[in-house]
Design a protein around this motif. Sequence first.
Motif, PDB file in Angstrom:
ATOM      1  N   TYR A  45      39.582  32.493  35.445  1.00 21.19           N
ATOM      2  CA  TYR A  45      39.081  32.289  36.799  1.00 21.19           C
ATOM      3  C   TYR A  45      38.043  31.176  36.799  1.00 21.19           C
ATOM      4  O   TYR A  45      37.314  30.982  35.832  1.00 21.19           O
ATOM      5  CB  TYR A  45      38.450  33.572  37.357  1.00 21.19           C
ATOM      6  N   ALA A  83      39.516  43.143  35.726  1.00 13.67           N
ATOM      7  CA  ALA A  83      40.234  42.547  36.845  1.00 13.67           C
ATOM      8  C   ALA A  83      41.454  43.372  37.234  1.00 13.67           C
ATOM      9  O   ALA A  83      41.829  43.435  38.416  1.00 13.67           O
ATOM     10  CB  ALA A  83      40.657  41.121  36.486  1.00 13.67           C
ATOM     11  N   ASP A  87      42.615  44.412  41.009  1.00 21.04           N
ATOM     12  CA  ASP A  87      43.889  43.904  41.513  1.00 21.04           C
ATOM     13  C   ASP A  87      44.785  45.057  41.956  1.00 21.04           C
ATOM     14  O   ASP A  87      45.492  44.946  42.965  1.00 21.04           O
ATOM     15  CB  ASP A  87      44.582  43.078  40.428  1.00 21.04           C
ATOM     16  N   SER A 120      38.779  40.146  42.018  1.00 20.67           N
ATOM     17  CA  SER A 120      39.049  40.491  40.616  1.00 20.67           C
ATOM     18  C   SER A 120      38.205  39.643  39.678  1.00 20.67           C
ATOM     19  O   SER A 120      37.670  40.140  38.672  1.00 20.67           O
ATOM     20  CB  SER A 120      40.535  40.292  40.305  1.00 20.67           C
ATOM     21  N   ALA A 124      35.458  41.106  37.101  1.00 19.68           N
ATOM     22  CA  ALA A 124      35.688  40.806  35.690  1.00 19.68           C
ATOM     23  C   ALA A 124      34.492  40.098  35.064  1.00 19.68           C
ATOM     24  O   ALA A 124      34.231  40.249  33.870  1.00 19.68           O
ATOM     25  CB  ALA A 124      36.937  39.951  35.539  1.00 19.68           C
TER      26      ALA A 124
END
Length: 262
Positions: A45, A83, A87, A120, A124
């Motif tokens: 990410y 995550a 999700d 997410s 995370a």
Amino acid sequence: MKALSQKRRHPLAAIALLLMGLLLTGGLYAVATTVNEAKASTTTYSANDVEEGGKLFDANCATCHGFGASGTQDGPSLVGVGAAAVDFQVGTGRMPMQMNGPQALKKPVQFNDEQTQQLSAYVASLGAGPAVPEEELLDEGGDAAEGGELFRTNCAMCHNAAAAGGALTRGKFAPALADVSGKHIYEAMVTGPQNMPVFSDSNITPEGKRDIITFLKQIETTGSPGGADLGSLGPVAEGLFVWVAGLGVIIAFTIWLTSRTS
């Protein structure tokens, strides 16, 4: 020296050493078996995803889960859930919850795919946890026969052998698995939502999870070639149907006979 020797031979000292050894061994085993799932997926990410996800979280989730996802009396801490948990919960519409109840229900999603990814990413970034699975594990190209065996061994006692779902205690239930995406099935296995246990890679390998997804998708597309599945509840539903239908025929025949006699 004699007193010191007696203290060293005290039985409690041996028990204490044994307990310390067991704790150390258990700790090392836990670290070794969860290292793959404990990897945070923040590297996949961008910083912008994390920042935007934090804004979304504060506006929509912090009321229950607290700022920084530290938890409140209305919602648990999300630090370390990873995550995959976000999700799954957000991607199936279970979160944010519509109202308090025995368990979060699946409903239309509130966030789009990009926003779900941002949420997410933010969670995370707070602590290591299971990541969203790779596409290669979701391609439904596994061994359906092996997946069926794994499913019946680990999942059928709650979800039913035909994945039709089943009732649990205190108003909770194991949902039917038809029309559930492979990604969400995998995420449920590694995060253990609701009453579901966590199936780590030491319990069911990633390839095994892929096999289970393949099996579930196969029975979903196959349907019930033998006729009406009656909820896939097995001999109970079938026996009840035969009993009710047979009793109905007997009653109807009795009425017909009495009407002819009169």
